[in-house]
Design a protein around this motif. Structure first.
Motif: not given
Length: 331
Positions: A34-48
């Protein structure tokens, strides 16, 4: 062969963290990462999930470099052990450069060659310490990146905070340990070319060699790599650059005391996975130039070259880097 008694076997639970440049982090998640942090639509998310086989491709897509993996041993919840595996640790016979010099020291000690054993031990300790400080710097990049994104800092705008001193100190220590390893390696090479005992640094070794008549660096396989990284005629004077960084931040002004190296900034880059935000701390690519480069990327490159040099010298050291054989017997 060394006899061992009262040896106990067991199993422990571990957690793995994958470190990338820019403060990007990966955590083991099921069969992938799970790759972190990914900022998407103003929220910190994971790429996984990202499977092991796709890590390099994802790193290329995100324009980051894999630094290594931190293995956290959860045997004691109050005092977990951290085992850092740097990606650039060139392995020979399954050992890192630090491990190779540790085994060389053990063989020299058994042969009662204590001076050689001490130098080999010091190389091992310094390389391992540099390993850990590299991990510490990566940890601070991640902390600053996550905190900055959570606060909504403006991209490409440099900022400072009290916690940045931890990053400055990690780099300060990393340069000190790399410089120490460089000089211990030079002392070992000096031993091989029969230099006097006071030749205990790269600068002294080079001065001694240059004063010798009918003695050229190419005349010994261990001198060539040292001079290649130092000589003014070389396009990449990486050993000289390492020395200049070390001298600048240890003897002239501590890292972060003044200048551009005090502050960090977050940069956004569009990738196939969306916008990726990365932390940067700019420093001069060489102490005497105005061209800038990210500090973590620059020092990781220098560390990788140092590790390869250490392994190259270990391969033709006075003693083997083959691990000692331990045999468990009943007490």
């Amino acid at each position: 062969m060394i006899d061992v008694t009262n040896l106990r076997y067991g199993s422990v639970q571990t957690a793995d963290e994958m470190h990338f440049t820019g403060g990007i982090r990966g955590h083991r998640s099921g069969d992938g990462w799970s790759i972190f942090p990914i900022l998407n639509e103003g929220k910190l998310k994971h790429l996984c999930p990202v499977p092991d086989a796709q890590i390099r491709q994802v790193a290329n897509d995100l324009d980051v470099t894999l630094l290594g993996v931190n293995e956290i041993v959860l045997d004691d919840p109050n005092l977990p052990s951290h085992i850092w595996h740097t990606r650039l640790s060139k392995r020979s016979k399954g050992l890192s450069a630090a491990d190779s010099w540790g085994t060389i020291s053990s063989h020299a000690r058994i042969a009662k060659d204590n001076d050689y054993a001490d130098l080999a031990r010091n190389i091992s300790i310094s390389l391992r310490a540099a390993d850990i400080r590299l991990r510490d710097a990566s940890n601070e990049y991640h902390r600053q990146l996550v905190a900055g994104l959570a606060r909504g800092v403006v991209t490409e705008q440099r900022f400072t905070n009290i916690a940045l001193s931890d990053l400055h100190l990690a780099f300060h220590s990393l340069l000190a340990e790399m410089g120490a390893a460089r000089d211990y390696l030079s002392a070992i090479v000096g031993h091989h070319v029969k230099a006097p005992n006071n030749i205990d640094s790269l600068a002294r070794l080079i001065t001694w060699v240059e004063k010798k008549t009918n003695f050229h660096p190419s005349s010994h396989p261990l001198l060539g790599p040292l001079f290649a990284g130092w000589s003014e005629s070389e396009s990449n004077r990486w050993l000289f650059d390492l020395g200049e960084y070390r001298n600048t931040f240890l003897h002239r002004a501590p890292f972060g005391a003044n200048g551009i190296d005090r502050a960090v900034a977050i940069f956004a880059t569009e990738t196939p996975s969306g916008f990726i935000h990365k932390l940067k701390l700019d420093i001069s690519i060489r102490p005497d130039t105005k061209d800038k480069v990210d500090a973590l990327e620059r020092f990781f490159d220098l560390y990788g070259r140092l590790v390869m040099l250490a392994q190259q010298i270990a391969d033709i050291a006075k003693y083997p880097s083959t691990p000692l054989l331990f045999v468990a017997r009943q007490s």
